[in-house]
Design a protein around this motif. Structure first.
Motif, short mmCIF file in Angstrom:
data_model
loop_
_atom_site.label_atom_id
_atom_site.label_comp_id
_atom_site.label_asym_id
_atom_site.label_seq_id
_atom_site.Cartn_x
_atom_site.Cartn_y
_atom_site.Cartn_z
N ILE A 223 -7.74 -1.55 -2.09
CA ILE A 223 -7.07 -2.80 -1.74
C ILE A 223 -6.07 -3.20 -2.82
N GLU A 224 -6.49 -3.11 -4.08
CA GLU A 224 -5.59 -3.49 -5.18
C GLU A 224 -4.32 -2.65 -5.19
N ASN A 225 -4.46 -1.36 -4.91
CA ASN A 225 -3.29 -0.48 -4.89
C ASN A 225 -2.35 -0.82 -3.75
N ILE A 226 -2.92 -1.16 -2.59
CA ILE A 226 -2.08 -1.55 -1.45
C ILE A 226 -1.28 -2.79 -1.79
N VAL A 227 -1.94 -3.78 -2.38
CA VAL A 227 -1.25 -5.03 -2.74
C VAL A 227 -0.17 -4.76 -3.79
N TYR A 228 -0.48 -3.94 -4.77
CA TYR A 228 0.49 -3.65 -5.84
C TYR A 228 1.72 -2.96 -5.27
N ARG A 229 1.53 -1.93 -4.45
CA ARG A 229 2.67 -1.19 -3.91
C ARG A 229 3.53 -2.07 -3.00
N LEU B 242 -2.50 -3.63 6.74
CA LEU B 242 -2.66 -4.52 5.60
C LEU B 242 -1.42 -4.49 4.71
N ARG B 243 -0.85 -3.30 4.51
CA ARG B 243 0.35 -3.19 3.67
C ARG B 243 1.49 -4.02 4.24
N VAL B 244 1.71 -3.92 5.53
CA VAL B 244 2.79 -4.70 6.17
C VAL B 244 2.54 -6.19 6.00
N GLY B 245 1.28 -6.61 6.18
CA GLY B 245 0.96 -8.03 6.01
C GLY B 245 1.23 -8.53 4.61
N VAL B 246 0.90 -7.72 3.60
CA VAL B 246 1.15 -8.11 2.21
C VAL B 246 2.65 -8.19 1.96
#
Length: 239
Positions: free
Chosen positions: A44-50, A212-216
């Motif tokens: 999750i942390e990596n998805i948010v960071y990227r 999730l990536r698109v949402g972030v």
């Protein structure tokens, strides 16, 4: 009083906006404290960071740090944690839980972060810090959809049969207390039945991660728009 845009020039309006939420500067570090109750999903942390890094590429300033808030770490051994999303039922429950958890996280971090800011200001460091709190809250909703037999009926005599299907979505709730900014969004839904086959098929995790990536990126873009003043018409109330 309400600001009369007819009586102020563009430069005056820009100055006011910069006071309310100053744009991201060249020497600014945006530190995101991530809150979630999911266990066994260490990416999750990596998805948010990227995702947030991609958004910040639109401006010259802004270095990014993503930290996990200690308030939501699993109590058991993280290395042996079972995969559990810890969903809630419905959007309203997701919002309430997100607000409670972010309030708790902000209280935990507030005194330490204020002390850090005072230390940096005392040494006249050119680097400024913005502290952003992001809650990722999965939740389930049920939708009524026509059954196959109802869709096959063409004479209109039979009543439309309905069946309920459960879907998984993520609420993303972001707050920047120093700049008085709050944003939220929800992701595309995916079939709840996928949860039962998550461990059997990699494509499930790939698609959920993409959702999730698109949402972030969406909520990150909203934050960037607010900070950079790209939002067009803005309502400002001066006391």
């Amino acid at each position: 009083m309400d600001l009369d845009f007819k009586r102020v020039g563009l430069s005056t309006l820009t100055d006011i906006l910069n006071v309310v939420a100053p744009p991201i500067s060249e020497h600014e570090v945006i530190q995101i404290w991530l809150s979630h109750d999911m266990s066994g999903y260490d990416g999750i942390e990596n998805i948010v960071y990227r995702a947030m890094t991609r958004v910040l590429e639109q401006v010259e300033g802004g270095d990014l740090i993503v930290n996990r808030g200690e308030e939501s770490r699993p109590k058991d051994d993280a290395g042996n944690a079972a995969r559990e999303l810890n969903t809630v039922e419905g959007y309203e429950a997701a919002v309430k839980l997100s607000q409670v958890n972010l309030d708790e996280l902000i209280k935990i971090k507030d005194s330490a972060l204020k002390a850090k800011k005072e230390t940096l200001s005392s040494i006249q460091s050119p680097t400024s810090y913005s502290y952003v709190y992001l809650r990722v809250q999965p939740y389930l909703t049920s939708y009524s959809v026509p059954s196959t037999s109802a869709l096959a009926s063409t004479d209109g005599s039979a009543p439309a049969e309905q069946s309920k299907q459960q879907h998984l979505q993520f609420l993303l709730y972001l707050t920047d207390p120093d700049h008085n900014l709050i944003h939220s969004t929800i992701t595309q839904s995916v079939p709840g039945a996928w949860l039962g086959i998550w461990d059997d098929y990699e494509w499930v995790e790939d698609l959920v991660a993409e959702v999730l990536r698109v949402g972030v990126e969406v909520i990150g873009q909203e934050y960037l728009v607010s900070r950079m003043g790209w939002g067009g018409f803005v309502t400002i109330v001066l006391s």
